[in-house]
Scaffold this motif. Structure first.
Motif, PDB file in Angstrom:
ATOM      1  N   VAL A 146     -29.242  18.500  -4.298  1.00 51.38           N
ATOM      2  CA  VAL A 146     -28.800  19.689  -5.135  1.00 51.38           C
ATOM      3  C   VAL A 146     -27.258  19.940  -5.078  1.00 51.38           C
ATOM      4  O   VAL A 146     -26.848  19.629  -4.058  1.00 51.38           O
ATOM      5  CB  VAL A 146     -29.496  20.984  -4.605  1.00 51.38           C
ATOM      6  CG1 VAL A 146     -31.018  21.149  -5.117  1.00 51.38           C
ATOM      7  CG2 VAL A 146     -29.244  21.421  -3.311  1.00 51.38           C
ATOM      8  N   GLU A 147     -26.663  20.668  -5.950  1.00 51.72           N
ATOM      9  CA  GLU A 147     -25.407  20.898  -5.728  1.00 51.72           C
ATOM     10  C   GLU A 147     -25.035  22.508  -5.502  1.00 51.72           C
ATOM     11  O   GLU A 147     -25.243  23.061  -6.865  1.00 51.72           O
ATOM     12  CB  GLU A 147     -24.583  20.554  -7.176  1.00 51.72           C
ATOM     13  CG  GLU A 147     -24.161  18.872  -7.310  1.00 51.72           C
ATOM     14  CD  GLU A 147     -23.432  18.307  -6.082  1.00 51.72           C
ATOM     15  OE1 GLU A 147     -22.618  19.111  -5.467  1.00 51.72           O
ATOM     16  OE2 GLU A 147     -23.365  17.263  -5.857  1.00 51.72           O
ATOM     17  N   VAL A 148     -24.896  22.677  -4.505  1.00 48.87           N
ATOM     18  CA  VAL A 148     -24.703  24.235  -4.048  1.00 48.87           C
ATOM     19  C   VAL A 148     -23.507  24.257  -3.599  1.00 48.87           C
ATOM     20  O   VAL A 148     -22.882  23.581  -3.052  1.00 48.87           O
ATOM     21  CB  VAL A 148     -25.972  24.666  -3.009  1.00 48.87           C
ATOM     22  CG1 VAL A 148     -27.104  24.464  -3.548  1.00 48.87           C
ATOM     23  CG2 VAL A 148     -25.771  23.897  -1.755  1.00 48.87           C
ATOM     24  N   GLY A 149     -23.076  25.817  -3.637  1.00 52.56           N
ATOM     25  CA  GLY A 149     -21.798  26.207  -2.860  1.00 52.56           C
ATOM     26  C   GLY A 149     -22.182  26.555  -1.336  1.00 52.56           C
ATOM     27  O   GLY A 149     -23.214  27.125  -1.322  1.00 52.56           O
ATOM     28  N   GLY A 159     -17.054  24.071  -2.032  1.00 52.30           N
ATOM     29  CA  GLY A 159     -17.876  23.913  -3.639  1.00 52.30           C
ATOM     30  C   GLY A 159     -17.830  25.587  -4.172  1.00 52.30           C
ATOM     31  O   GLY A 159     -18.713  25.752  -4.791  1.00 52.30           O
ATOM     32  N   VAL A 160     -17.046  26.255  -3.809  1.00 53.94           N
ATOM     33  CA  VAL A 160     -17.140  27.748  -4.365  1.00 53.94           C
ATOM     34  C   VAL A 160     -15.904  28.254  -4.601  1.00 53.94           C
ATOM     35  O   VAL A 160     -14.663  27.970  -3.991  1.00 53.94           O
ATOM     36  CB  VAL A 160     -17.622  28.868  -3.141  1.00 53.94           C
ATOM     37  CG1 VAL A 160     -17.471  29.953  -3.568  1.00 53.94           C
ATOM     38  CG2 VAL A 160     -18.862  28.365  -2.753  1.00 53.94           C
ATOM     39  N   HIS A 197     -21.340  29.821 -12.084  1.00 54.44           N
ATOM     40  CA  HIS A 197     -19.920  29.534 -12.546  1.00 54.44           C
ATOM     41  C   HIS A 197     -18.999  29.689 -11.397  1.00 54.44           C
ATOM     42  O   HIS A 197     -17.829  29.318 -11.577  1.00 54.44           O
ATOM     43  CB  HIS A 197     -19.574  30.628 -13.431  1.00 54.44           C
ATOM     44  CG  HIS A 197     -19.425  32.122 -13.129  1.00 54.44           C
ATOM     45  ND1 HIS A 197     -20.702  32.790 -13.052  1.00 54.44           N
ATOM     46  CD2 HIS A 197     -18.582  32.879 -12.448  1.00 54.44           C
ATOM     47  CE1 HIS A 197     -20.520  33.845 -12.720  1.00 54.44           C
ATOM     48  NE2 HIS A 197     -19.314  34.248 -12.467  1.00 54.44           N
ATOM     49  N   LEU A 198     -19.617  30.233 -10.238  1.00 54.74           N
ATOM     50  CA  LEU A 198     -18.706  30.373  -8.961  1.00 54.74           C
ATOM     51  C   LEU A 198     -18.695  28.904  -8.031  1.00 54.74           C
ATOM     52  O   LEU A 198     -18.221  28.785  -7.196  1.00 54.74           O
ATOM     53  CB  LEU A 198     -19.083  31.324  -8.110  1.00 54.74           C
ATOM     54  CG  LEU A 198     -18.914  32.756  -8.859  1.00 54.74           C
ATOM     55  CD1 LEU A 198     -19.386  34.004  -7.794  1.00 54.74           C
ATOM     56  CD2 LEU A 198     -17.463  32.954  -9.433  1.00 54.74           C
ATOM     57  N   VAL A 199     -19.825  28.123  -8.510  1.00 53.77           N
ATOM     58  CA  VAL A 199     -19.873  26.816  -7.808  1.00 53.77           C
ATOM     59  C   VAL A 199     -18.929  25.604  -8.418  1.00 53.77           C
ATOM     60  O   VAL A 199     -19.197  25.578  -9.614  1.00 53.77           O
ATOM     61  CB  VAL A 199     -21.341  26.504  -7.668  1.00 53.77           C
ATOM     62  CG1 VAL A 199     -21.648  25.077  -7.137  1.00 53.77           C
ATOM     63  CG2 VAL A 199     -22.136  27.632  -6.830  1.00 53.77           C
TER      64      VAL A 199
END
Length: 437
Positions: free
Chosen positions: A132-135, A159-160, A212-214
């Motif tokens: 997964v691509e998380v912030g 990532g944020v 949209h914040l990640v």
């Protein structure tokens, strides 16, 4: 918990089931096991304590104060045993972030050495474990100036989008936004604290619904949230501000062409006239030369008088030219002030000894006023240089500036915006200037 951000609903929840974290634990794997349903676009909020424990930032410290000393770069404010300091991570906070709670007796917990790197590591680990691509935000609890209570803020990020710069846009009424930069990462951190809590034993939270914040890239990290010193209007506590203003005042001899704000100089004059003076008098007067014509007229007249004096002393033309160049600091400054001494209220005793001492009291008081003036200019972020030259041609100065006969010019102060950083001040041992009886 729900809310809205740009018309998007979001949810915040704490992750249950995490074990006690110990040195060397793979924190990303522990989180992945406890939250296998993490999805692309989620933002993970990780309390710094468990990051520090995994990274072995638990250290033996019989004396917590010594640990705080070791982590402190700069003391910002001090009141009794409480210290607000800038720590090695560049964060301004109480006790440098050194924590004696939730750690074995005789030890303290330090903040992660590089919280942004910690956030990147957790993000990479979750990508490997869950695809997964998380912030990721590493958070810690801060107090805030002028506000009671604590809140979580982001001290590490990967990532944020840590800020949302709205400058250049418009509000709902069409007014231009010129100073609005939203601390998005801190808002997320505070939202997570609402469900984690300091005592609930839930050190990780997830925010879902704000993809949209990640960001695809890790980004600059939470360091972006640390205000640079030159932009920090509240950098020091009260006593530290006074000490920094005094020791930070430097003689500046080179200035930019940027105009000087006359009101800033007047505020410095207001500080100057709070200096102590004998007999409840006010011996200070400040002549402010705000036009180029007035400065040129005075400096040309002073130069001519100085040349005449030097020729009378038998100096060579080469020597005279070299000495005259020393006055360039006044000529190149965009603003000049001439402090003057007025001895209204001085006592007359009729003998040279006491009358001489009386004048010396007024001279000392004027010097205190000039020092206040220079320090206040430094506080206004203006450079200055006090030059004694007007004291050698007082009659000329009085004539050119149309001053009363009882005003004694006590040098001139060149004022402007420094053209560069001053050279380091030579170290001086205060004890060398002290005699104790």
């Amino acid at each position: 918990m729900t809310g809205s951000h740009r018309d998007a609903g979001y949810h915040v929840w704490a992750v249950a089931g995490l074990p006690e974290v110990r040195k060397g634990d793979d924190l990303a794997r522990l989180i992945a096991d406890a939250a296998p349903d993490l999805a692309d676009g989620d933002v993970l909020l990780v309390t710094s304590k468990i990051v520090s424990k995994a990274e072995g930032r638990v250290v033996e410290a019989a004396d917590r104060e010594a640990a705080i000393d070791a982590e402190t770069v700069r003391v910002v404010a001090r009141r009794g045993p409480l210290r607000i300091v800038e720590n090695r991570q560049g964060l301004v906070m109480a006790a440098a972030g050194v924590d004696a709670s939730n750690t074995p007796s005789g030890t303290v917990l330090l903040l992660p050495e590089d919280p942004d790197a910690s956030a990147r590591s957790i993000r990479d680990g979750l990508r490997d474990a869950l695809g997964v691509e998380v912030g990721v935000l590493v958070t810690d609890t801060f107090g805030r100036p002028w506000r009671t209570g604590l809140t979580d803020v982001a001290i590490g990020a990967a990532g944020v989008r840590v800020t949302d710069d709205l400058r250049g846009g418009q509000d709902a009424h069409g007014n231009p936004l010129t100073a609005t930069v939203v601390a998005t990462a801190d808002e997320l951190a505070a939202a997570g604290e609402l469900v984690k809590g300091n005592t609930a034993g839930l050190p990780v939270a997830v925010v879902r619904g704000l993809p949209h914040l990640v960001t695809a890239q890790d980004g600059r990290g939470a360091r972006e949230l640390v205000r640079e010193a030159r932009d920090d209007m509240f950098r020091l506590g009260t006593s530290e501000a006074v000490r920094e203003a005094v020791t930070g005042r430097r003689t500046v001899r080179s200035f930019t062409d940027e105009p000087v704000d006359p009101q800033a100089v007047r505020r410095a004059v207001a500080a100057a006239v709070t200096a102590p003076a004998p007999h409840h008098t006010t011996p200070w007067r400040f002549v402010l030369l705000e036009s180029p014509e007035s400065r040129t007229r005075l400096l040309d007249a002073m130069r001519d008088a100085w040349i005449a004096d030097l020729r009378g002393d038998g100096k060579s033309e080469e020597s005279i030219a070299k000495r005259i160049r020393r006055g360039d600091v006044l000529r190149n400054a965009p603003y000049l002030a001439v402090p003057c001494l007025v001895t209204d209220g001085a006592h007359t005793y009729g003998d040279a000894r006491r009358d001489g001492a009386e004048r010396e009291m007024f001279v000392v008081a004027t010097g205190a006023g000039v020092q206040n003036f220079l320090v206040a200019l430094s506080g206004e972020r203006l450079g200055s240089a006090w030059v004694s030259s007007t004291m050698f041609c007082r009659d000329v100065v009085r004539e050119v500036l149309d001053l009363p006969a009882d005003w004694d010019p006590m040098g001139a102060v060149a004022i402007g915006h420094p053209a560069g950083e001053p050279r380091p001040r030579p170290e001086r041992d205060a004890d060398a200037f002290v005699e104790v009886r």
